[in-house]
Design a protein around this motif. Structure first.
Motif, PDB file in Angstrom:
ATOM      1  N   ALA A  79       0.946  -1.166  -0.026  1.00 18.27           N
ATOM      2  CA  ALA A  79       0.030   0.048   0.001  1.00 18.27           C
ATOM      3  C   ALA A  79       0.746   1.321   0.014  1.00 18.27           C
ATOM      4  CB  ALA A  79      -0.946   0.126   1.246  1.00 18.27           C
ATOM      5  N   TRP A  80       0.360   2.465  -0.548  1.00 20.07           N
ATOM      6  CA  TRP A  80       1.476   3.497  -0.742  1.00 20.07           C
ATOM      7  C   TRP A  80       0.440   4.815  -0.478  1.00 20.07           C
ATOM      8  CZ3 TRP A  80       6.155   2.903  -3.347  1.00 20.07           C
ATOM      9  CH2 TRP A  80       6.312   1.666  -3.829  1.00 20.07           C
ATOM     10  N   ASP A  81       1.141   5.709   0.333  1.00 25.70           N
ATOM     11  CA  ASP A  81       0.777   6.873   0.932  1.00 25.70           C
ATOM     12  C   ASP A  81       1.921   7.939   0.126  1.00 25.70           C
ATOM     13  OD1 ASP A  81      -0.023   9.164   2.200  1.00 25.70           O
ATOM     14  OD2 ASP A  81      -0.207   8.163   4.099  1.00 25.70           O
ATOM     15  N   ALA A  92      -3.474   5.224   2.824  1.00 20.40           N
ATOM     16  CA  ALA A  92      -3.088   4.734   1.380  1.00 20.40           C
ATOM     17  C   ALA A  92      -4.077   5.262   0.346  1.00 20.40           C
ATOM     18  CB  ALA A  92      -3.498   3.119   1.795  1.00 20.40           C
ATOM     19  N   LEU A  95      -4.013   1.044  -2.691  1.00  9.20           N
ATOM     20  CA  LEU A  95      -4.186  -0.188  -1.649  1.00  9.20           C
ATOM     21  C   LEU A  95      -4.129  -1.426  -2.582  1.00  9.20           C
ATOM     22  CD1 LEU A  95      -4.455  -0.975   1.392  1.00  9.20           C
ATOM     23  CD2 LEU A  95      -7.182  -0.801   0.788  1.00  9.20           C
ATOM     24  N   LEU A  96      -3.765  -2.737  -2.061  1.00 10.38           N
ATOM     25  CA  LEU A  96      -3.885  -4.091  -2.729  1.00 10.38           C
ATOM     26  C   LEU A  96      -2.904  -3.844  -3.923  1.00 10.38           C
ATOM     27  CD1 LEU A  96      -7.495  -4.588  -2.251  1.00 10.38           C
ATOM     28  CD2 LEU A  96      -5.624  -5.161  -0.777  1.00 10.38           C
ATOM     29  N   ASP A  97      -1.662  -3.297  -4.102  1.00 13.99           N
ATOM     30  CA  ASP A  97      -0.645  -3.722  -5.037  1.00 13.99           C
ATOM     31  C   ASP A  97      -0.054  -4.512  -4.960  1.00 13.99           C
ATOM     32  OD1 ASP A  97       1.373  -3.227  -6.739  1.00 13.99           O
ATOM     33  OD2 ASP A  97       2.340  -1.443  -5.827  1.00 13.99           O
TER      34      ASP A  97
END
Length: 144
Positions: A79-81, A92, A95-97
């Motif tokens: 997940a990326w923020d 995030a 999400l769900l990468d």
């Protein structure tokens, strides 16, 4: 076998006493560590690298971020923020990468990116990347 003793570890005295009981009194006791019964969970490892893909027409830097993670149970997702704020916590944007790769355009200035990995046991790890975008890019990563 007559008995089992379960503990986190066994000292020399316990091992010697079990041997003495077996040899002198024919009493069999098995010493079993907790780790043999319940595997100790370890959070996944995580590292992030980036590639500068150049400047866009809007003078933003296009950056490819690549996360690599390992876990004995396997990796479930990343997940990326891209605008991480320690006070607000992880929020995030992606999400769900499943692959751990993202391309993102950054305006000039300082940016903190948080990457979270979650393994198949639900354990997680987060790494922070601090980017400064101007004529070029400077960065450093920081496990959290």
């Amino acid at each position: 076998m007559i008995g089992v003793i379960i503990a986190f570890s066994f000292g020399k005295g316990a091992i010697q006493e079990v041997a003495r009981l077996k040899n002198r009194e024919n009493i069999s006791i098995e010493l079993v560590t907790v780790a043999e019964i319940v595997p100790i969970s370890k959070k996944p490892t995580l590292s992030v690298q980036f590639n500068d893909l150049g400047v866009t027409k809007k003078a933003h830097r296009e950056i490819e971020l690549i996360a690599a993670a390992e876990s004995a149970s396997g990796i479930e997702f990343f997940a990326w923020d891209f605008n991480f704020n320690a006070v607000k916590g992880f929020n995030a944007e992606v999400l769900l990468d499943k692959e751990g790769k993202q391309i993102y355009q950054f305006k000039p200035g300082a940016h903190t990116i948080a990457v979270k990995v979650v393994d198949n046991d639900g354990l997680e790890n987060i790494e922070l990347i601090h980017l400064k975008v101007n004529g070029g890019i400077t960065s450093h990563t920081q496990p959290s």
